[in-house]
Design a protein around this motif. Sequence first.
Motif, short mmCIF file in Angstrom:
data_model
loop_
_atom_site.label_atom_id
_atom_site.label_comp_id
_atom_site.label_asym_id
_atom_site.label_seq_id
_atom_site.Cartn_x
_atom_site.Cartn_y
_atom_site.Cartn_z
N TYR A 1 -1.30 -2.73 18.16
CA TYR A 1 -2.66 -2.85 18.69
C TYR A 1 -3.68 -2.89 17.56
CZ TYR A 1 -1.28 -2.05 23.57
OH TYR A 1 -0.74 -2.17 24.82
N GLN A 2 -3.48 -2.05 16.56
CA GLN A 2 -4.39 -2.04 15.42
C GLN A 2 -4.37 -3.39 14.70
OE1 GLN A 2 -3.08 -0.10 11.87
NE2 GLN A 2 -5.10 0.75 11.39
N MET A 3 -3.18 -3.93 14.50
CA MET A 3 -3.06 -5.22 13.83
C MET A 3 -3.74 -6.31 14.64
SD MET A 3 0.43 -7.17 12.64
CE MET A 3 0.89 -5.85 11.54
N GLU B 1 -1.90 6.08 8.57
CA GLU B 1 -2.81 7.10 8.06
C GLU B 1 -4.24 6.81 8.48
OE1 GLU B 1 -4.03 9.25 3.82
OE2 GLU B 1 -3.00 7.32 3.82
N ALA B 2 -4.65 5.56 8.35
CA ALA B 2 -6.00 5.18 8.75
C ALA B 2 -6.23 5.42 10.24
CB ALA B 2 -6.23 3.70 8.41
N LEU B 3 -5.24 5.09 11.04
CA LEU B 3 -5.36 5.33 12.49
C LEU B 3 -5.49 6.81 12.80
CD1 LEU B 3 -2.97 3.03 14.58
CD2 LEU B 3 -5.43 3.37 14.85
N LEU B 4 -4.72 7.62 12.12
CA LEU B 4 -4.76 9.08 12.35
C LEU B 4 -6.11 9.66 11.95
CD1 LEU B 4 -1.16 10.03 11.22
CD2 LEU B 4 -2.09 10.35 13.52
N TYR B 5 -6.70 9.15 10.88
CA TYR B 5 -8.04 9.60 10.50
C TYR B 5 -9.04 9.29 11.61
CZ TYR B 5 -7.37 11.09 5.65
OH TYR B 5 -7.01 11.78 4.54
N HIS B 6 -8.95 8.08 12.14
CA HIS B 6 -9.85 7.71 13.23
C HIS B 6 -9.62 8.58 14.47
CE1 HIS B 6 -11.61 4.36 11.18
NE2 HIS B 6 -10.49 3.67 11.09
N LEU B 7 -8.34 8.84 14.77
CA LEU B 7 -8.03 9.68 15.93
C LEU B 7 -8.54 11.09 15.72
CD1 LEU B 7 -6.63 9.96 18.67
CD2 LEU B 7 -4.52 10.56 17.45
N LEU C 1 -8.01 -3.13 3.72
CA LEU C 1 -6.89 -3.69 4.49
C LEU C 1 -5.93 -2.60 4.92
CD1 LEU C 1 -5.97 -6.90 2.41
CD2 LEU C 1 -7.30 -6.78 4.53
N ALA C 2 -5.68 -1.64 4.03
CA ALA C 2 -4.75 -0.55 4.33
C ALA C 2 -5.27 0.32 5.47
CB ALA C 2 -4.51 0.30 3.08
N ARG C 3 -6.59 0.37 5.63
CA ARG C 3 -7.17 1.16 6.72
C ARG C 3 -7.29 0.36 8.00
NH1 ARG C 3 -12.23 2.18 5.88
NH2 ARG C 3 -12.58 1.17 3.87
N ASN D 1 1.30 -11.76 4.44
CA ASN D 1 0.33 -11.26 5.41
C ASN D 1 -0.20 -9.89 4.99
OD1 ASN D 1 2.15 -9.17 6.49
ND2 ASN D 1 3.28 -10.92 7.35
N ARG D 2 -1.16 -9.38 5.77
CA ARG D 2 -1.85 -8.13 5.42
C ARG D 2 -0.89 -6.93 5.41
NH1 ARG D 2 -7.72 -8.38 7.39
NH2 ARG D 2 -7.45 -6.20 7.98
N LEU D 3 -0.02 -6.85 6.43
CA LEU D 3 0.89 -5.70 6.50
C LEU D 3 1.85 -5.68 5.32
CD1 LEU D 3 1.82 -3.20 8.01
CD2 LEU D 3 3.34 -4.66 9.36
N GLN D 4 2.38 -6.85 4.98
CA GLN D 4 3.26 -6.93 3.81
C GLN D 4 2.50 -6.53 2.54
OE1 GLN D 4 5.06 -10.80 3.56
NE2 GLN D 4 5.85 -10.73 5.65
N ALA D 5 1.21 -6.91 2.48
CA ALA D 5 0.40 -6.55 1.31
C ALA D 5 0.26 -5.04 1.19
CB ALA D 5 -0.98 -7.21 1.42
N VAL D 6 0.06 -4.38 2.32
CA VAL D 6 -0.09 -2.92 2.30
C VAL D 6 1.21 -2.25 1.87
CG1 VAL D 6 -0.50 -0.88 3.75
CG2 VAL D 6 -1.94 -2.90 4.01
N ILE D 7 2.33 -2.74 2.42
CA ILE D 7 3.64 -2.18 2.06
C ILE D 7 3.90 -2.37 0.56
CG2 ILE D 7 6.14 -2.42 2.37
CD1 ILE D 7 5.55 -3.21 5.30
N GLN D 8 3.62 -3.58 0.06
CA GLN D 8 3.84 -3.86 -1.36
C GLN D 8 2.91 -3.02 -2.23
OE1 GLN D 8 6.10 -5.26 -2.78
NE2 GLN D 8 5.57 -6.48 -4.57
N ALA D 9 1.67 -2.84 -1.78
CA ALA D 9 0.72 -2.03 -2.53
C ALA D 9 1.17 -0.58 -2.61
CB ALA D 9 -0.67 -2.13 -1.89
N GLN D 10 1.76 -0.09 -1.52
CA GLN D 10 2.29 1.28 -1.54
C GLN D 10 3.43 1.40 -2.54
OE1 GLN D 10 3.06 1.45 2.73
NE2 GLN D 10 1.70 3.21 2.90
N GLU D 11 4.30 0.38 -2.57
CA GLU D 11 5.42 0.42 -3.50
C GLU D 11 4.92 0.44 -4.95
OE1 GLU D 11 8.78 0.62 -3.02
OE2 GLU D 11 8.23 1.07 -0.96
#
Length: 607
Positions: free
Chosen positions: A450-452, A487-493, A548-550, A583-593
Amino acid sequence: MRSSPKPSLITSIQQLDPSRVPTLHVRASQWYAEHNQTTEAIVHALYAKEWSWAADLIQQKLLPLMSLTWGASKHVLISIKEWLEQLPVEVMHARPSLCLTSALLLFQVASDPLLEGWLDAAEATLTATLTTQMDEEGPSGMSIQETLLAAVICLRAVLRQMEGDGPAALKLFQRALTLIPPDNLTLRAQNILCQTLAYFGTSVNDTVTAIETGRQAISLAQATGQIGPIMAAMNVTVIHVLGAGQLHEAYRLTQQAIKLGKSSAELMLPELGWSEAFQALILCEWNKLEGAFALAQEALSHSQQGESFVSLTYIAHGYATLLHIALSGGDLNVAQRAFQEFERIGTQLNQNLYLQVRSRTTFTIDQVRFWLASGDVDQATTWGEDLNSTKRHTNPFFCEREEVACAHILLATDQSVLALQRLKPVLQRATAGQRWGDVIEIRILQALAYQMHHQETQALDTLSEAVRLAEPQGYIRSFVDEGAPMEALLYHLRKQERVHGPTPYLDTVITAFQQEGTRHIHKNKGHSKGQALPEPLSERELQVLQSLARGVSNQDIAQELVIALDTVKRHVRHILSKLGVQNRLQAVIQAQELHLLDKEEGSGPSS
């Protein structure tokens, strides 16, 4: 005194006059049998084609193996399988106890048609014998034959259960139970324990009854006073308790089983390893990674000390657990070894049993998580496409786990709508079965989808439901393993929920994210951010990447950074290109790595 014949006798005999060969093999077989060297006796009987004598010898070999907790070594069981395949069908079928014993010993490695053939023969012979005895002798003296028939029917029910036909399996289990003598508590406990699997992982889909039946099996097993059946009953019940999301109860059961295994004079090491693997999984979920990793290693060590095919499923379970913990800990080297070992063991197992082990552990989903964490999106995508193009298994629980794995792939490839479509029926089935542990997992993935898809209200409502179910049991890693978007979703929640008062559980989970970032920093101390990139990200691109990560949309990023929307899109294109993703999600995963999103301890999105 005669000297002992040697294995080279076979070669020597074959070099003699062909007319004398059968007689010499028979004499060699008899000599070995008289000197309690049964294996050699069987080999010579088979060469002589003395099928009845060979069958008698094989049965003599199998019966002592069945009395041992862990049976024979892998080498011996391979030999047994080869011997049995040489016996003519009519010889096997005339010996129902040989058929049953063979099926029990080779259950984990023989093909389903071979097992079904043995069970068909045993059931037909035993049924005919019981009918004759009833006509001639009445009910007396039938208990041994009835017990054998009950065991045959139980094993057939297990095969139906693995196929996913719960009603058929339960009907067979109930029929078998009517044949088991009341004082045979061991067989009755085994029957009831296997029923729990028919309730939980089949079309019946009734977790509550599975747990209740599991507790009955534990009580019956305790009445036998035998450590093995007690631990087995506890461990199988843990499967259902974990499915129900009851981490504290599962931990209590594993503690009891481990204590029992360690205090017993009997060496029940593989069962102990199974209990430890379950407990390691629970510790991992509670974010106690060091303890979980150590216990998983101990579990594998204990499971591997069972030198037979029977222990293969426990070893596989241990590697699946190690894979899961290694992925949570970010150790891809350990994860790769665990992944490869699990797959290697799988090649030795009966195909349906292998699929059951995959689905009853975390392996089906963690296989995909491993590929994605390793940057092998193509492998994950190919697996999902192959799954869609082939005929699916008849067991709905197996398919359900595969659907959740596919949802991970769809999210990684920016296909949130398809992910939501595939998760909807899976959620309905898990909810109907009251498998709240699975519901938490599915709700988390739905929230990310849903967030995506930029449906923030639905994302927060869905995440709130997952948190409501997870909080009493202390789930942590299920959230943390989903990374920065979660993490971003949990902050909002948390910001939303704090209007109503304190949020201690959300605080705990969010703190775990912050500790995760700190752990990565310490683990990779001395490595500068993004040094693995051929072309480093600019300061502005790093700012866009954090947004993007948020889960922030391009339009909102433009407003936050006070830049044009086209400029944001250009930055996003550059980020994807530099990170080598699509895509954005892959970018976030790669950035975390690459630790491009690491924060100082205690920092985080403002709340």
